[in-house]
Design an enzyme around this catalytic site. Structure first.
Site, short mmCIF file in Angstrom:
data_model
loop_
_atom_site.label_atom_id
_atom_site.label_comp_id
_atom_site.label_asym_id
_atom_site.label_seq_id
_atom_site.Cartn_x
_atom_site.Cartn_y
_atom_site.Cartn_z
N LYS A 65 0.83 -1.00 0.29
CA LYS A 65 -0.17 -0.08 -0.02
C LYS A 65 1.01 1.30 0.01
O LYS A 65 0.69 2.12 -0.64
CB LYS A 65 -1.13 -0.10 1.14
CG LYS A 65 -1.75 1.40 1.31
CD LYS A 65 -2.64 1.29 2.52
CE LYS A 65 -3.29 2.68 2.94
NZ LYS A 65 -4.29 2.72 3.61
N HIS A 101 -6.29 -32.05 -33.35
CA HIS A 101 -7.08 -31.02 -33.16
C HIS A 101 -8.14 -31.28 -32.03
O HIS A 101 -9.10 -31.11 -32.25
CB HIS A 101 -7.80 -30.51 -34.20
CG HIS A 101 -6.70 -29.69 -35.43
ND1 HIS A 101 -6.21 -28.55 -35.02
CD2 HIS A 101 -6.27 -30.20 -36.46
CE1 HIS A 101 -5.27 -28.36 -36.18
NE2 HIS A 101 -5.57 -29.12 -37.09
#
Length: 750
Positions: free
Chosen positions: A342, A502
């Site tokens: 922060k 595929h």
């Protein structure tokens, strides 16, 4: 214009000199803003000997003669004096020699317990709070104006040694801080009241360089800390990290010395303290924050180095019960990480040893006092938030099943084990990056490969993130095809082979030997097998490796590869070899989590259990008058298992334990049937279709697909059923003397 000379400090000692060493260390780091010019003692003592060894001018003045000390101070050009364990009253000449600028540290909260036995007297009086005081020296015994105080709790079981050690640790921080304020002209006096000019303290006093280090992964820690120390950083640490640094010969300030409080609750509370978190969270751009730190005598941290307790490793370790696992949940670490992230405007947070070099390179650029660039601090902060998010995600992923396994009766809330709704209101998943791929499905699409850790992950060849045994880097499409191949192979039985192109099988066979399974699978469609992916249930040996090397393949996956097989396949350096232990004959796949399968779709994220549950042919119903022969039943079983691995609409044609034709991804089931028949005729001939079995992943909406297969010679069908046209499909099979089975389960694959 030349910079003004730093004030010259003298230190009075009588004993071991721990406060002297703290002052010397702070001076060496540049934290005091003074030149440590002289150490004097009223007796021969270890502190005086140590100072001489360091090259500091020393003066032994037996009995602490007032005039002699004053002369020594004047001769050395001393501007201020610190008494650090000096066991004599100083006289008026000594005080006058430095215009009264003498400070002393005392191990009690004055005016309580002045004199030489402060710690013993505090214990004898049963006080709950003791501490230390830094004060100006006058003619009275420990009675000069107080500059700063800090409390130290008296703990049950404390004796003189334990309490004095904790007080001394606080003195080592408080005395240098007061000297720095004094040297900066930030102290004001009004009679007995000493104040701090907060603006001057914040801006004129040296700002210590401090690094807070608390890590579980100690890779590269010592080398990193050594370079920080050379740059003038004070190393603040705790627990095993502090021990590691001390064992390497580095000076370390314990967190307990910063907080004035020892760790407690078996180490659960160490760093959760304002003196730690204020030092992390103070925004150094704000004068109000700098002044607040000065008022509280808290020094800021410039770098925080934290990585967290190894929760994931504990979760994956056999025998870790719930209580032991909970102890691996870090609390103080994430708090410090988030606080530093922060406050990235002022603090660099380092959560990965892989970033040590970046941080050191930034610090060592220029004159060595260069702050870490804002851009690097910002990037480190983002990494830190990712780190804690992934950490918390793994905990939330792991604990529900562990709690249920420990016998806790959990409520029927979404996402908990046994709940009526297995999907939680929020699903946070910490994916771990394995590699950046060359590109995605197409060259213009960037892509990366990640793995999902934890109990809800899918199994497969990529679950552990291990690299291939050999070959080029995996492509996006390699991963998809290999995953599809292993998923289908896990549905096969015994020694078996599947060839995928595929994501769809172009050849598959179950045979007594692996080499036979390969040959039969290849014969099913040798054209499509070129450039395909092969998954084998079993161990690849030398003879099979020679066959595999005879054609171009992208990937081979097996349960293992024998050394001679690896030697043969090494001649194909681009061929990728993967190991999937789940392909060993007889290996059972673990039950899949309802949260295992993820897929994005138009802004939605679909979460499902993988379609991995085994089917039970004994539960299927026979819809026709004729049941299957033994051979037909075996082929129907295989056709059904293969159909679930083919893109919908899917048709699988099987004869004698091998795939002879398949239709995949068609928009109508009759087109899938035509495609399957055409492939079978092309590669195996009409004879193979006679008596073949057909598996359909979903019901036949019309009898047309059944009729296409019947005309080609198919005699057995398996399908889920459930269509309003089921009777027509069954009637078509019945009229041809074929058999049709209903599974009651659909296996769409989109």
């Amino acid at each position: 214009m030349a910079a003004a000379a730093a004030p010259r400090l003298a230190v009075g000692v009588s004993g071991a000199g721990s406060n002297l060493r703290a002052l010397a260390a702070a001076a060496a780091r540049g934290d005091l803003g003074v030149d440590l010019a002289l150490v004097f003692a009223d007796r021969s003592c270890p502190a005086l000997g140590w100072a001489a060894e360091q090259g500091i001018e020393t003066a032994l003045i037996p009995g602490g003669d007032d005039e002699t000390i004053a002369q020594a101070l004047v001769a050395a050009g001393i501007d201020l004096v610190a008494l650090a364990g000096y066991m004599r009253l100083v006289g008026p000449l000594t005080i006058a020699a430095v215009d009264g600028i003498i400070v002393n540290t005392h191990p009690s909260l004055l005016p309580a317990f002045p004199g030489a036995h402060a710690v013993e007297e505090a214990l004898a009086h049963g006080v709950a709070i003791s501490g230390c005081t830094v004060h100006f020296v006058d003619a009275t015994l420990d009675g000069g104006p107080i500059i700063a105080q800090e409390s130290v709790p008296v703990l049950p079981g404390d004796d003189r040694t334990s309490l004095q050690d904790r007080i001394r640790a606080v003195e080592h921080r408080l005395l240098p801080r007061c000297i720095a304020l004094l040297a900066a002209g930030a102290l004001t006096a009004d009679g007995r009241r000493v104040g701090i000019d907060l603006a001057r303290a914040a801006d004129a006093a040296p700002r210590p360089r401090r690094a807070l280090l608390s890590v579980s992964d100690k890779t590269g820690l010592v080398a990193f800390a050594e370079r920080l120390a050379r740059l003038g950083f004070e190393l603040v640490s705790t627990g095993g990290t502090a021990r590691t640094l001390r064992d390497a010969g580095l000076a370390v300030t314990d967190v307990a010395a910063v907080t004035g409080f020892p760790e407690m609750l078996d180490g659960r509370v160490k760093t959760l303290h304002p003196r730690v978190h204020a030092g992390i969270l103070a925004d150094q751009r704000l004068a109000a924050h700098r002044e607040a730190l000065a008022a509280a005598a808290i020094a800021p941290f410039e770098i925080v180095v934290v990585n967290l307790y190894p929760f994931a490793a504990a979760a994956e370790r056999d025998g870790t019960d719930l209580d032991a696992l909970v102890e691996e949940i870090d609390i103080g670490g994430p708090s410090m990480v988030r606080a530093a992230a922060k406050n990235q405007a002022s603090v660099a947070i380092v959560t990965s040893p892989g970033r040590y070099a970046d941080v050191i390179d930034a610090l060592e650029s220029g004159d060595g006092r260069t702050p870490i660039p804002a851009g690097l601090r910002a990037a480190l902060a983002v990494e830190a938030f990712r780190h804690t998010a992934a950490y918390d995600a793994r905990i939330a992923d792991e604990l529900p099943s562990r709690m249920a396994g420990a016998g806790l009766e959990l409520p029927d809330w979404p996402g908990f084990p046994g709940a009526s709704d297995p999907f939680p209101p929020t699903l946070t998943i910490g994916l771990e990056k394995v590699e950046t791929l060359r590109y995605g499905e197409n060259p213009h699409q960037p892509a990366a490969r990640y793995r999902r850790p934890g109990p809800n992950a899918e199994t497969g060849p990529f679950a552990d993130g291990a690299p291939p045994l050999q070959g080029k880097a995996l492509s996006h499409n390699n991963v998809l095809d290999a995953a599809a191949a292993t998923s289908i192979a896990r549905q096969l039985r015994g020694t078996a082979c599947v060839i995928v192109k595929h994501t769809n099988p172009c050849g598959a066979a179950e045979r007594p030997t692996l080499i036979d399974a390969w040959e039969v699978a290849l014969a099913g469609d040798p054209v499509s097998a070129f450039g395909g992916v092969v998954a084998l249930r079993g161990v690849v040996d030398g003879p099979l490796a020679e066959r595999l090397a005879s054609i171009f393949l992208e990937v081979v996956v097996a349960s293992a590869f024998e050394p001679d097989a690896l030697a043969i396949l090494a001649a194909k350096p681009n061929l990728r070899l993967l190991v999937d232990r789940g392909l060993a004959p007889g290996a059972m796949s673990p039950a899949a989590s309802a949260l295992a399968s993820l897929r994005t779709a138009g802004g939605a994220v679909l979460v499902t259990a993988p379609d991995a549950l085994p089917d039970d042919p004994s539960a299927w119903t026979i819809a026709t008058k004729r049941g299957p022969t033994q051979r037909e039943a075996a082929d129907l079983d295989l056709a059904w298992r293969l159909a679930r691995g083919i893109s919908s609409n899917a048709i699988a044609l099987v004869r004698d334990g091998a795939l002879i034709g398949m239709g995949s991804g068609q928009v109508s089931r009759v087109d899938a049937a035509r495609q399957a028949v055409d492939k079978a005729r092309r590669f195996t001939g009409d004879a193979a279709l006679a008596g073949a079995a057909c598996g359909s992943d979903a019901f036949f909406p019309f009898p047309d697909a059944v009729e296409v297969c019947l005309e080609a010679g198919v005699t057995a069908f398996v399908q889920p059923g459930g269509s309003i046209q089921d009777a027509r499909a069954v009637a078509a099979a019945e009229a041809a003397g074929a058999t049709m089975l209903m599974t009651g389960t659909r296996h769409f694959r989109h």
